[in-house]
Design a protein around this motif. Structure first.
Motif, PDB file in Angstrom:
ATOM      1  N   ALA A  78       0.828  -1.199   0.000  1.00  0.00           N
ATOM      2  CA  ALA A  78       0.000   0.000   0.000  1.00  0.00           C
ATOM      3  C   ALA A  78       0.867   1.255   0.000  1.00  0.00           C
ATOM      4  CB  ALA A  78      -0.927  -0.010   1.215  1.00  0.00           C
ATOM      5  N   THR A  79       1.993   1.195   0.716  1.00  0.00           N
ATOM      6  CA  THR A  79       2.920   2.327   0.723  1.00  0.00           C
ATOM      7  C   THR A  79       3.477   2.582  -0.671  1.00  0.00           C
ATOM      8  OG1 THR A  79       3.557   1.750   2.985  1.00  0.00           O
ATOM      9  CG2 THR A  79       4.993   3.260   1.800  1.00  0.00           C
ATOM     10  N   ALA A  80       3.813   1.513  -1.373  1.00  0.00           N
ATOM     11  CA  ALA A  80       4.342   1.660  -2.731  1.00  0.00           C
ATOM     12  C   ALA A  80       3.324   2.340  -3.634  1.00  0.00           C
ATOM     13  CB  ALA A  80       4.716   0.282  -3.291  1.00  0.00           C
ATOM     14  N   LEU A  81       2.072   1.945  -3.554  1.00  0.00           N
ATOM     15  CA  LEU A  81       1.031   2.549  -4.385  1.00  0.00           C
ATOM     16  C   LEU A  81       0.839   4.024  -4.042  1.00  0.00           C
ATOM     17  CD1 LEU A  81      -1.246   2.212  -6.479  1.00  0.00           C
ATOM     18  CD2 LEU A  81      -2.755   1.623  -4.588  1.00  0.00           C
ATOM     19  N   ALA A  82       0.746   4.317  -2.747  1.00  0.00           N
ATOM     20  CA  ALA A  82       0.515   5.699  -2.341  1.00  0.00           C
ATOM     21  C   ALA A  82       1.682   6.596  -2.733  1.00  0.00           C
ATOM     22  CB  ALA A  82       0.290   5.755  -0.833  1.00  0.00           C
ATOM     23  N   THR A  83       2.895   6.082  -2.608  1.00  0.00           N
ATOM     24  CA  THR A  83       4.075   6.894  -2.915  1.00  0.00           C
ATOM     25  C   THR A  83       4.216   7.129  -4.408  1.00  0.00           C
ATOM     26  OG1 THR A  83       5.164   5.967  -0.982  1.00  0.00           O
ATOM     27  CG2 THR A  83       6.555   7.067  -2.586  1.00  0.00           C
ATOM     28  N   ALA A  84       4.008   6.079  -5.190  1.00  0.00           N
ATOM     29  CA  ALA A  84       4.138   6.231  -6.642  1.00  0.00           C
ATOM     30  C   ALA A  84       3.083   7.170  -7.203  1.00  0.00           C
ATOM     31  CB  ALA A  84       4.033   4.864  -7.315  1.00  0.00           C
ATOM     32  N   SER A  85       1.956   7.317  -6.514  1.00  0.00           N
ATOM     33  CA  SER A  85       0.892   8.204  -6.993  1.00  0.00           C
ATOM     34  C   SER A  85       0.940   9.577  -6.348  1.00  0.00           C
ATOM     35  CB  SER A  85      -0.481   7.567  -6.715  1.00  0.00           C
ATOM     36  OG  SER A  85      -0.651   7.351  -5.328  1.00  0.00           O
ATOM     37  N   LEU A  86       1.863   9.790  -5.405  1.00  0.00           N
ATOM     38  CA  LEU A  86       1.879  11.034  -4.651  1.00  0.00           C
ATOM     39  C   LEU A  86       2.126  12.241  -5.546  1.00  0.00           C
ATOM     40  CD1 LEU A  86       1.670  12.222  -1.800  1.00  0.00           C
ATOM     41  CD2 LEU A  86       4.147  11.979  -1.605  1.00  0.00           C
ATOM     42  N   ARG A  87       2.962  12.084  -6.573  1.00  0.00           N
ATOM     43  CA  ARG A  87       3.286  13.229  -7.418  1.00  0.00           C
ATOM     44  C   ARG A  87       2.091  13.675  -8.253  1.00  0.00           C
ATOM     45  NH1 ARG A  87       5.256   8.725  -9.908  1.00  0.00           N
ATOM     46  NH2 ARG A  87       5.043   8.546 -12.180  1.00  0.00           N
ATOM     47  N   TYR A  88       1.059  12.835  -8.381  1.00  0.00           N
ATOM     48  CA  TYR A  88      -0.150  13.249  -9.082  1.00  0.00           C
ATOM     49  C   TYR A  88      -1.075  14.022  -8.130  1.00  0.00           C
ATOM     50  CZ  TYR A  88       1.333   9.897 -12.602  1.00  0.00           C
ATOM     51  OH  TYR A  88       2.051   9.219 -13.548  1.00  0.00           O
ATOM     52  N   ALA A  89      -1.208  13.527  -6.903  1.00  0.00           N
ATOM     53  CA  ALA A  89      -2.090  14.172  -5.937  1.00  0.00           C
ATOM     54  C   ALA A  89      -1.444  15.386  -5.287  1.00  0.00           C
ATOM     55  CB  ALA A  89      -2.501  13.186  -4.860  1.00  0.00           C
TER      56      ALA A  89
END
Length: 564
Positions: A462-473
């Motif tokens: 879950a951390t990997a998903l949230a981090t990889a998407s952080l630059r969009y949000a």
């Protein structure tokens, strides 16, 4: 007109700061709550080092001994309560689940009337920093077993505040702290409360988790490129103290200082040398003073700790712990079982364990060199660790010369779990990128992505998903690209550790979250931190072949966030 953008941006920046700071402190609270829920806060690991450290810490704090020495009377009182240097499993299990009786035993040892203060003992063949840890815990929180865990949570809280205070005007640099705390939460979540050896994070073998936090803070200060500020210098000094505090208890954590040393050398070279170095401009932008402050603070505390030891009791390599070469040749025992009878005849030692196997090989080597066993023993019958380690190194070289095939097989067998854990980590990060790249960016698909990553990788997934998407949000996350050089050096320093890891007394015993051996999982966490920081700060778009399946326009998502 010129001031309008600033006024509109300031509330957003403040909201971002409070959000990230609150999330960081919330994670510390969740770690504490999870530990209390699983009763990890009442466990004292059932190892000689921890029980002896209890006796010595109470002797120093309550009875005034010095030199890292404990009173025999105090040790006897704790021994009767169950905290014996040769513990009984059932009694320890009872004390770990009945903190009231454990507290009573600690207080009784502290209130004891000592009959003969001249009868003392020291902690041999182990790092002595756990004594300092227990001393500080009892001094701050009283003679309670929960004080040990409370000190750990207190240090986490203070380190989290270091990030918050230092980066209150550049809140995005609190993200590395959040990533670390999420991984630490996953680490603790994977530990079993019924495993009284590895159970708590306060086990000395798991303390390198804790030292990774101040190193990450120092690397973040270096990468942010800020000029000298007193508040940052104080925070870096405190981080150095925390690092030294852990190193005194577990010298293995020294590897984490590698990236700081490398960065200091390269930053200084980039600023002083006249010729143009590769990436010279990037190194010049980095700050050098956090590493120097960190190193000065850590060195002073380590020096004070070693200076405090009694010169007579601690005249051997007490702080070294397990010898690398001794452990290395011990792992070869399964490959040479057929030769054990011959080794027993030559050495005169009955081989029933890996330690006896190593001892037999060392004794045979002494005979081959025409030397006497007494030359490698202390008057009280202990091995002189320096001489024995040198003999073990020679034995290892002899084995490589005489049995190269078996030694290669042994290394592959020992290294396989480490390699498997590393590949799993990299695979989860790649899967997170694919989960973001493929499919529309609707709420339903984001929920499906989250479910898939959690099912596959648990909290780290879950951390990997949230981090990889952080630059969009959160477009400001791309500022973390300034940390690429510091965290890259942390990743580079992992390489030699991973190579030697199978032979640093890392017998795999249990699985904690995404890693194989919890004693060395700080290496795993370091890899995760490096890759996750790179993921949330990536600037390049996804490959065209991947974007063919991505029907959503990621730029529109980014713009909508920026307008808010």
């Amino acid at each position: 007109m010129d001031q309008a953008p600033a006024s509109t941006c300031r509330p957003g920046a403040a909201r971002r700061f409070y959000l990230l700071a609150g999330l960081s402190l919330l994670l510390v609270a969740l770690i504490a709550a999870d530990g209390v829920r699983k009763s990890l806060d009442t466990i004292v690991p059932s190892y000689y080092r921890h029980f002896a450290s209890l006796s010595i810490a109470i002797s120093e704090l309550a009875h005034g001994t010095s030199g890292l020495l404990g009173l025999v009377d105090v040790d006897g009182a704790l021994d009767q309560a169950g905290y014996s240097l040769n513990p009984e499993h059932d009694r320890i299990a009872y004390l770990n689940t009945h903190p009231g009786e454990a507290d009573a035993a600690l207080r009784a040892a502290a209130d004891l009337t000592v009959a003969d203060p001249s009868k003392t003992f020291g902690l041999l063949l182990n790092e002595t920093g756990v004594i300092d840890y227990y001393y500080v815990a009892f001094a701050l929180f009283g003679y309670h077993v929960r004080s040990i865990y409370a000190l750990y949570i207190g240090i986490l809280t203070l380190m989290s505040l270091c990030f918050i205070v230092s980066f209150r005007h550049r809140a995005i640099f609190i993200v590395p702290s959040i990533l670390y705390l999420v991984l630490l939460f996953a680490d603790q979540h994977g530990l079993k409360s019924t495993n009284y050896g590895f159970g708590p994070l306060t086990n000395s073998r798991l303390l390198p988790f804790l030292s990774l936090y101040p190193v990450l803070f120092c690397l973040t200060l270096i990468g942010s490129g800020r000029g000298f500020r007193w508040i940052d210098a104080v925070a870096a000094g405190f981080a150095g103290l925390v690092f030294a505090f852990v190193v005194n208890a577990r010298t293995y954590a020294y590897w984490q200082a590698g990236p700081l040393i490398c960065l200091v050398v390269l930053i200084a070279a980039a600023r002083i040398l006249p010729w143009r170095l590769p990436l010279k401009a990037a190194f010049v932008r980095l700050s050098i003073y956090p590493a120097l402050t960190f190193a000065l603070s850590a060195s002073i505390l380590i020096a004070i700790h070693h200076e405090r030891r009694d010169a007579i009791v601690y005249d051997t390599t007490t702080f070294g712990g397990h010898g690398y070469w001794l452990t290395y040749i011990g792992t070869t025992m399964p490959l040479f079982v057929s030769q054990i009878p011959e080794l027993e005849r030559e050495s005169g030692v009955t081989i029933l364990s890996a330690d006896a196997y190593v001892g037999a090989l060392v004794r045979i080597k002494i005979k081959q060199r025409g030397e006497k066993l007494e030359d490698y023993m202390t008057p009280d019958g202990w091995w002189k660790d320096t001489g024995r380690e040198e003999l073990a190194r020679q034995v290892a070289f002899d084995m490589w010369r005489d049995y190269p095939g078996a030694m290669v097989k042994n290394y592959i067998r020992s290294f396989a779990p480490v390699a498997a854990g590393f590949l799993k980590d990299v695979g989860l990060i790649a899967l997170a990128f694919m989960a973001i790249a493929i499919g529309p960016s609707t709420l339903l698909f984001w929920l499906l992505r989250a479910v898939a990553l959690i099912a596959i990788g648990g909290i780290p997934g879950a951390t990997a998903l949230a981090t990889a998407s952080l630059r969009y949000a959160l477009p400001a996350a791309r500022q973390l690209s300034a940390l690429i050089i510091p965290v890259s050096f942390l990743a580079l320093c992992v390489i030699p550790v991973v190579i030697i890891m199978p032979f640093t007394d890392t017998r795999p015993t249990m699985t904690a979250a995404s890693f194989i051996d919890p004693r060395m999982a700080d290496v795993d966490d370091a890899i995760w931190l490096c890759v996750l920081i790179c993921a949330c700060s990536a600037r390049s778009p996804f490959p065209a072949a991947v974007r063919l399946w991505n029907r959503a326009k990621s730029l529109s998502l980014q713009r909508s966030v920026e307008r808010t």
